[in-house]
Design a protein around this motif. Structure first.
Motif, PDB file in Angstrom:
ATOM      1  N   ARG A 199       0.833  -1.212   0.000  1.00  0.00           N
ATOM      2  CA  ARG A 199       0.000   0.000   0.000  1.00  0.00           C
ATOM      3  C   ARG A 199       0.865   1.258   0.000  1.00  0.00           C
ATOM      4  O   ARG A 199       0.579   2.219  -0.707  1.00  0.00           O
ATOM      5  N   TRP A 229     -11.980  -1.442   9.386  1.00  0.00           N
ATOM      6  CA  TRP A 229     -11.886  -2.888   9.621  1.00  0.00           C
ATOM      7  C   TRP A 229     -11.171  -3.134  10.945  1.00  0.00           C
ATOM      8  O   TRP A 229     -10.026  -2.748  11.134  1.00  0.00           O
ATOM      9  N   GLU A 289      -4.812  -0.588   6.125  1.00  0.00           N
ATOM     10  CA  GLU A 289      -4.238  -1.206   4.914  1.00  0.00           C
ATOM     11  C   GLU A 289      -5.210  -2.116   4.175  1.00  0.00           C
ATOM     12  O   GLU A 289      -4.964  -2.469   3.028  1.00  0.00           O
ATOM     13  N   VAL A 290      -6.314  -2.551   4.826  1.00  0.00           N
ATOM     14  CA  VAL A 290      -7.209  -3.477   4.119  1.00  0.00           C
ATOM     15  C   VAL A 290      -8.315  -2.717   3.392  1.00  0.00           C
ATOM     16  O   VAL A 290      -8.729  -1.633   3.826  1.00  0.00           O
ATOM     17  N   GLY A 291      -8.768  -3.285   2.311  1.00  0.00           N
ATOM     18  CA  GLY A 291      -9.738  -2.611   1.444  1.00  0.00           C
ATOM     19  C   GLY A 291     -11.041  -2.272   2.151  1.00  0.00           C
ATOM     20  O   GLY A 291     -11.738  -1.334   1.765  1.00  0.00           O
ATOM     21  N   HIS A 292     -11.385  -3.036   3.203  1.00  0.00           N
ATOM     22  CA  HIS A 292     -12.661  -2.793   3.887  1.00  0.00           C
ATOM     23  C   HIS A 292     -12.670  -1.485   4.672  1.00  0.00           C
ATOM     24  O   HIS A 292     -13.718  -1.000   5.048  1.00  0.00           O
ATOM     25  N   GLU A 301     -12.809   2.114   4.689  1.00  0.00           N
ATOM     26  CA  GLU A 301     -13.229   2.956   3.549  1.00  0.00           C
ATOM     27  C   GLU A 301     -12.200   4.004   3.124  1.00  0.00           C
ATOM     28  O   GLU A 301     -11.977   4.233   1.945  1.00  0.00           O
ATOM     29  N   ASP A 352      -6.621   4.304   2.543  1.00  0.00           N
ATOM     30  CA  ASP A 352      -5.564   4.866   1.686  1.00  0.00           C
ATOM     31  C   ASP A 352      -5.308   6.327   2.018  1.00  0.00           C
ATOM     32  O   ASP A 352      -4.163   6.779   2.045  1.00  0.00           O
ATOM     33  N   THR A 396      -4.895 -14.468  -2.373  1.00  0.00           N
ATOM     34  CA  THR A 396      -4.046 -13.277  -2.315  1.00  0.00           C
ATOM     35  C   THR A 396      -2.594 -13.678  -2.096  1.00  0.00           C
ATOM     36  O   THR A 396      -1.689 -13.036  -2.594  1.00  0.00           O
TER      37      THR A 396
END
Ligand code: XMP
Length: 510
Positions: A24, A127, A170-173, A175, A178, A463
């Motif tokens: 990331r 998350w 760091e996890v996509g969940h 929102e 980033d 992954t």
């Protein structure tokens, strides 16, 4: 640590996300490397920022992994994530305790409007995955986020540039994960964002030109993306002073050997020696049915062929290898139980008599290698080639390997891949292939009874290849592939679809 490159370091406390965090950060154009949590602080000095990962333990347990408290004296901004947040609290004089109820999964979190880490970020879903949390803030810290079950969902001491979050940005969940990382890197650590694949390619070729002046380099080319990109970088630097040996063991997918040769010799004028060693491998494998035995034979024979060919070339100075960053990280962490010996065919003996190695991709993650490959003009087909085991189709042919059975599997596999492409799913699926199961079954063809091979189709998403889910392929695709395989591939009477995840199954059948 590279002295000149702007670098952020991830301190690994044993969480499963260390590599994801590093990726990331790099996606945000900042170079990032992973270090074990017990790395001496002086080896961390000079970086732009440090990120502590999550981890499986509790910081108050006797053997809990911790870092040296001197890390906080380096004058470098620190971001603690989950367990890493608790490490920060514990080492700086706060307190960590179990929460009334653990929080797992998507959790609404509200953020302090004053926090630099959350600048421009609205209250939103994060998350969570924790049993413990910060119960008492260390001196100098304020709480900067809260969820229903966690009053200190984040804390910070902006003066010293220490930040900590209980959730996983760091996890996509998460929102706005980033954006949080971006705030940390650019506004708190003051990074400029110099990490780009275009400049990596250019700088690497320049550095290789300098290092390899007057040297002869040998490379084992497999057609996989790593060895292809590594070879292309070296080729750009020294042209035909690079010699590639492409050992075709005859167990590649249909037409793959020709494609590799075509691309690299015709399009790029690379100096490639293709060794068509199929018959030799088949002779060694005759009568062998045990999977580990197959891997061993192929690994050893590969090295033998490579040695014989390289002996013909006279003295070569250096060996080029497609080692990538996850290989470097993983080889440093010790191994779990050996389920399969993953001979990396292409992995060569160390005592082959070179003065050193050239590993131009040592710092890159796979997606970065692909981007460099595209920069270098390598065709999409090779850049996006799905992972293919070193022993090739040998571990997808259950039972004895014969020329006929290899051909049967190649044909069936090619049809399956074609149909996946026809449905536009090539890039959606991690790995997909056909297996010759070794089970015979009765069929009816025309008016007669037939008795032939059973092909299994397998498609998985993953992954990290440690776990994998079987893919819910459209029935129409499966139907079309099955129909074509039984009609077009001689000797196949039945097609089945493998609906097992990993664990308990593995991705390959052998
Ligand atoms: P398994 O079958 O262990 O596979 O779930 C995980 C990943 O590794 C690949 N694989 C191999 N790669 N040599 C390799 O270079 C091997 O012997 C080998 N066996 C499995 C497999 O294709 C998957 O991507």
């Amino acid at each position: 640590m590279p002295e000149t490159r702007e670098t952020v370091l991830v301190l690994d406390f044993g969480g499963q996300y260390a590599q994801l965090i590093a990726r990331r950060v790099r996606e945000l154009n900042v170079y990032c490397e992973i270090r074990p949590c017990h790395t001496p602080p002086e080896q961390l000095a000079g970086c732009k920022g440090i990120i502590f990962t999550g981890g499986p333990g509790s910081v108050y347990q006797p053997d809990a992994p911790l870092c040296s408290p001197q890390v906080f004296q380096l004058g470098v901004p620190v971001l603690g994530i989950c367990y890493g947040a608790q490490v920060m609290a514990q080492l700086l004089g706060g307190q960590v305790a179990p929460t009334a109820a653990p929080e797992f999964g998507e959790t609404p979190v509200s953020f302090s409007k004053e926090s630099g880490l959350f600048a421009g970020i609205p209250d939103s879903i994060c998350w969570m995955s924790h049993n413990d949390a910060v119960a008492q803030l260390p001196q100098g810290f304020v709480s900067s986020a809260a969820s229903q079950g966690c009053p200190v969902a984040a804390m910070e001491d902006p003066e010293r540039k220490f930040y900590a979050v209980q959730f996983h940005p760091e996890v996509g969940h998460t929102e706005h994960g980033d954006a949080m990382l971006r705030n940390f890197l650019y506004h708190i650590c003051g990074c400029r964002g110099e990490w780009e694949m275009g400049s990596f390619t250019q700088q690497t070729v320049e550095a290789l030109k300098e290092r390899l002046k007057g040297k002869r380099v040998l490379c084992g080319l497999s057609g996989g993306v790593d060895s292809s990109v590594a070879a292309m970088l070296v080729h750009r630097a020294i042209g035909r002073d690079l010699t590639c040996i492409f050992v075709d063991h005859g167990l590649l997918r249909k037409d793959e050997g020709d494609l590799v040769e075509e691309v690299f010799t015709r399009e790029f004028d690379m100096n490639i020696i293709r060794v068509n060693a199929g018959p030799r491998f088949l002779a060694k494998l005759a009568g062998v049915t045990e999977p580990e035995q197959k891997r061993k034979i192929i690994g050893e024979e590969f090295i033998r062929v490579f040695e014989e060919e390289s002996a013909k070339l006279g003295k070569m100075d250096l060996l080029c290898q497609g080692t990538i960053y996850p290989d470097v990280v993983e080889s440093g962490t010790g191994q779990a139980a050996v389920i399969k010996s993953h001979h990396n065919v292409g992995g060569l003996p160390e005592d082959i008599g070179f003065e050193g190695l050239v590993e131009p991709l040592r710092d890159l993650f796979k997606d970065e290698v692909r981007r460099v490959g595209l920069e270098l003009g390598i065709p999409q087909q090779l850049v996006w080639r799905q992972p293919f085991p070193g022993p090739g189709l040998a571990v997808r042919i259950i039972g004895e390997i014969t020329a006929q059975r290899v051909k049967t599997l190649q044909e069936a596999d090619a049809i399956f891949r074609e149909e996946v492409a026809n449905f536009g799913l090539e890039r959606e699926i991690g790995q997909y292939f056909a297996v010759l199961t070794g089970t015979k079954s009765v069929g009816v063809m025309g008016d007669g009874r037939s008795y032939g091979e059973t092909i299994a189709l397998r498609a998985v998403n993953t992954t990290d290849f440690m776990t994998a889910d079987w893919v819910h392929l459209p029935y129409e695709l499966l139907g079309k592939a099955s129909n074509r395989i039984v009609n077009q591939v001689a000797g196949v009477t039945r097609v089945v679809y493998d609906v097992t995840s990993k664990p308990p199954a593995t991705i390959e059948w052998e």
